[in-house]
Design a protein around this motif. Structure first.
Motif, PDB file in Angstrom:
ATOM      1  N   CYS A 128      54.306  34.444  47.879  1.00 12.47           N
ATOM      2  CA  CYS A 128      54.668  33.011  47.764  1.00 12.47           C
ATOM      3  C   CYS A 128      56.179  32.797  47.776  1.00 12.47           C
ATOM      4  CB  CYS A 128      54.069  32.406  46.498  1.00 12.47           C
ATOM      5  SG  CYS A 128      52.287  32.580  46.344  1.00 12.47           S
ATOM      6  N   GLN A 183      57.692  29.024  47.846  1.00 13.56           N
ATOM      7  CA  GLN A 183      57.230  27.948  46.967  1.00 13.56           C
ATOM      8  C   GLN A 183      58.372  27.099  46.428  1.00 13.56           C
ATOM      9  OE1 GLN A 183      56.236  29.316  42.679  1.00 13.56           O
ATOM     10  NE2 GLN A 183      55.390  30.891  44.007  1.00 13.56           N
ATOM     11  N   GLN A 198      59.668  22.465  49.844  1.00 15.10           N
ATOM     12  CA  GLN A 198      58.613  21.460  49.925  1.00 15.10           C
ATOM     13  C   GLN A 198      57.629  21.820  51.038  1.00 15.10           C
ATOM     14  OE1 GLN A 198      60.569  17.685  50.521  1.00 15.10           O
ATOM     15  NE2 GLN A 198      61.930  17.981  48.766  1.00 15.10           N
ATOM     16  N   TYR A 199      56.326  21.586  50.769  1.00 17.03           N
ATOM     17  CA  TYR A 199      55.313  22.040  51.721  1.00 17.03           C
ATOM     18  C   TYR A 199      55.478  21.420  53.111  1.00 17.03           C
ATOM     19  CZ  TYR A 199      50.869  23.423  53.744  1.00 17.03           C
ATOM     20  OH  TYR A 199      49.909  23.947  54.575  1.00 17.03           O
ATOM     21  N   GLN A 243      57.960  23.446  54.837  1.00 13.46           N
ATOM     22  CA  GLN A 243      57.409  24.744  55.223  1.00 13.46           C
ATOM     23  C   GLN A 243      56.707  24.639  56.571  1.00 13.46           C
ATOM     24  OE1 GLN A 243      54.927  26.669  52.264  1.00 13.46           O
ATOM     25  NE2 GLN A 243      56.068  25.755  50.576  1.00 13.46           N
ATOM     26  N   THR A 286      46.585  24.269  48.906  1.00 11.05           N
ATOM     27  CA  THR A 286      47.740  25.144  49.082  1.00 11.05           C
ATOM     28  C   THR A 286      47.917  26.112  47.914  1.00 11.05           C
ATOM     29  OG1 THR A 286      49.214  23.502  48.074  1.00 11.05           O
ATOM     30  CG2 THR A 286      48.943  23.421  50.467  1.00 11.05           C
ATOM     31  N   ASP A 310      48.344  26.803  59.660  1.00 11.16           N
ATOM     32  CA  ASP A 310      48.894  27.396  58.432  1.00 11.16           C
ATOM     33  C   ASP A 310      47.766  28.001  57.608  1.00 11.16           C
ATOM     34  OD1 ASP A 310      50.590  28.177  56.445  1.00 11.16           O
ATOM     35  OD2 ASP A 310      50.590  26.235  55.421  1.00 11.16           O
ATOM     36  N   PRO A 331      49.895  29.184  52.853  1.00 13.87           N
ATOM     37  CA  PRO A 331      50.945  28.322  52.305  1.00 13.87           C
ATOM     38  C   PRO A 331      51.907  29.098  51.401  1.00 13.87           C
ATOM     39  CG  PRO A 331      48.784  27.289  52.075  1.00 13.87           C
ATOM     40  CD  PRO A 331      48.543  28.692  52.530  1.00 13.87           C
ATOM     41  N   HIS A 332      53.148  28.634  51.386  1.00 14.73           N
ATOM     42  CA  HIS A 332      54.218  29.190  50.547  1.00 14.73           C
ATOM     43  C   HIS A 332      54.656  30.580  50.999  1.00 14.73           C
ATOM     44  CE1 HIS A 332      53.181  25.754  48.207  1.00 14.73           C
ATOM     45  NE2 HIS A 332      52.027  26.249  47.852  1.00 14.73           N
TER      46      HIS A 332
END
Length: 487
Positions: A97, A100, A103-104, A107, A139, A469, A472-473
């Protein structure tokens, strides 16, 4: 260019650059700074706050290559507007991650741009408008498999080291990046849903309560090596597999019984006796101690009843099951199947994509290197009553020959989902000779995908691109490309 640039220290071992702005994200999650003296790739050091595009930082140069330099950020003077407070207490030390703090939505922008850059700069092929990246939901708690290291080699903070106190070196957690012998004890992980955290904590508590030894990665001594937890999103089934270095019935049976008694959610409880000096277990026997030797995951299907996939301790299955379903639907739709096509599914793994498209095809032939995966694929075909899918085990370069095409028939559609290294050039050349109408190329590494597209450009045009995706992160991105045969 960066706003400010000057060197503080020109000594060979301590070249520093002060007050530069991070420009963008580069490959493998690194950040990039463009200066008058060239490009600098910036790593996030263990224990640091991480860097993000827009940050103004001081850098310490750690390496110099012919075309670029490498650095780590030592101090952040100005925070980027794309930053967000990390949600995990282990951020910066744990190896997972790593994004993280970004901000998503940003990303997703960075990942989309990575796909564009690789396909244009490496592939150098004509491209259609690349579709917006498909976001993941959720996420957090999206993984269905985690492997925890149980080791004597606990990572200690700088404060713990300076305190001089004796600290128990046993830990159940994740490796610290760049340190094969150091394990960070995890208090709470946001990657896998319940009961993953509770099971990991129960194992850790049992280790300390019963004075159990953990494996020492340097001396190769100690008992408990790894804890592997798999969860099924649709059926809620849970698999736990312990890996131990030698037979110790009291410890092993005691821990297994403890887990069975306290976690009725566990439907498959297994162990592996591995005396090798590494933790790879694909060549080791898995002993089913309680429950079934597999768990089951399901995928809804518009063409019939839900597909059921049996997942064993060694099986490969996409670790983000919900997003994998979306990925497979894109793959099947782009294959353009009418029921009359012969489909080759290359690098088929346990046959998930092959079986997912089989109901819309005349015939599906899956090819996979790992024999155990092929065995799983055949079982999954039987479980779902799919009779028009067959599977072949062997090295892709050796199998995909003219004689194989003559024996099984030329494909109208090829689906390929290779590992990160991409396809061997010999395989790519064979696809050009086979000349299917369409190729759907699924990739977890757009750099090698772009390289392969450059070869396939001799006979195929890229007609659709969809980034997805899956993780995530992190910097990882999946990408689906549709290629249509040129007239």
């Amino acid at each position: 260019m960066s706003r400010r640039y000057h060197k503080k220290n020109q000594s060979q071992n301590a070249v520093r650059i002060a007050g530069v702005r991070i420009d963008a994200v580069a490959a493998e999650g690194k950040c990039v700074v463009r200066t008058d003296e060239g490009i600098i790739f910036v790593e996030n050091p263990t224990g640091g706050p991480g860097v993000a595009p827009g940050d103004v930082v001081d850098l310490r140069i750690t390496g110099k290559k012919k075309q670029y330099r490498e650095a780590v950020a030592e101090q952040v003077h100005e925070w980027s507007a794309v930053r967000v407070k990390p949600f995990c207490e282990h951020f910066g030390t744990c190896g997972g991650c790593k994004w993280q703090h970004i901000q998503y939505p940003e990303q997703l922008n960075f990942k989309h741009q990575q796909v564009v850059d690789h396909l244009t700069r490496i592939g150098k092929v004509a491209l259609p408008t690349i579709r917006p990246i498909l976001p993941a939901h959720p996420t957090q708690y999206y993984r269905n498999k985690l492997e925890f290291t149980c080791a004597e080699g606990r990572w200690m903070t700088q404060q713990e080291v300076q305190s001089g106190q004796l600290i128990d070196q046993r830990a159940v957690g994740f490796h610290v990046p760049g340190r094969f012998d150091k394990v960070l004890p995890i208090h709470h992980c946001y990657l896998q849903p319940d009961p993953s955290n509770a099971i990991r904590q129960a194992v850790s508590d049992y280790v300390f309560a019963n004075d159990m030894t953990l494996y020492n990665l340097k001396t190769h001594t100690g008992f408990l090596r790894t804890l592997i937890i798999r969860t099924a999103d649709t059926t809620q089934q849970v698999m736990v597999t312990l890996q131990v270095a030698y037979d110790h019935p009291d410890w092993l049976n005691g821990l297994l019984e403890h887990l069975k008694r306290n976690f009725p959610q566990i439907t498959s409880l297994n162990y592996i006796l591995n005396s090798k000096k590494n933790d790879s277990y694909q060549d080791q026997e898995v002993i089913n101690w309680a429950g079934k030797p597999y768990i089951e995951e399901q995928m809804d299907e518009a063409d019939g009843p839900p597909l059921t996939f049996r997942i064993g301790p060694k099986s490969f299955y996409q670790t983000n099951a919900q997003q994998a379903h979306n990925l497979y639907k894109i793959t099947r739709d782009w294959a353009g199947l009418t029921g009359n096509e012969r489909v080759y599914d290359l690098y088929t793994g346990t046959g998930t994509i092959a079986l997912f498209v089989a109901r819309r095809a005349k015939e599906v032939i899956g090819v996979e290197y790992v024999e155990a995966s092929v065995a799983d694929a055949r079982i999954n075909a039987q479980v779902n009553g799919i009779t028009n899918a067959s599977f072949v085990a062997g090295d892709m370069r050796d199998i995909l020959t003219d004689s194989f095409f003559d024996q099984h028939g030329r494909p109208e559609v090829v689906i390929t989902d290779p590992p990160r290294a991409g396809m061997d050039e010999a395989v790519t050349r064979q696809l050009l000779k086979a000349a299917p109408d369409r190729i759907v190329y699924v990739s977890c590494n757009t750099a090698t995908q772009a390289r392969d597209l450059g070869i396939l450009d001799e006979g195929y045009a890229v007609t659709n691109v969809q980034p997805v995706d899956m993780f995530p992160h992190t910097h990882h991105v999946e990408n689906v490309v549709l290629l249509s045969r040129k007239s």
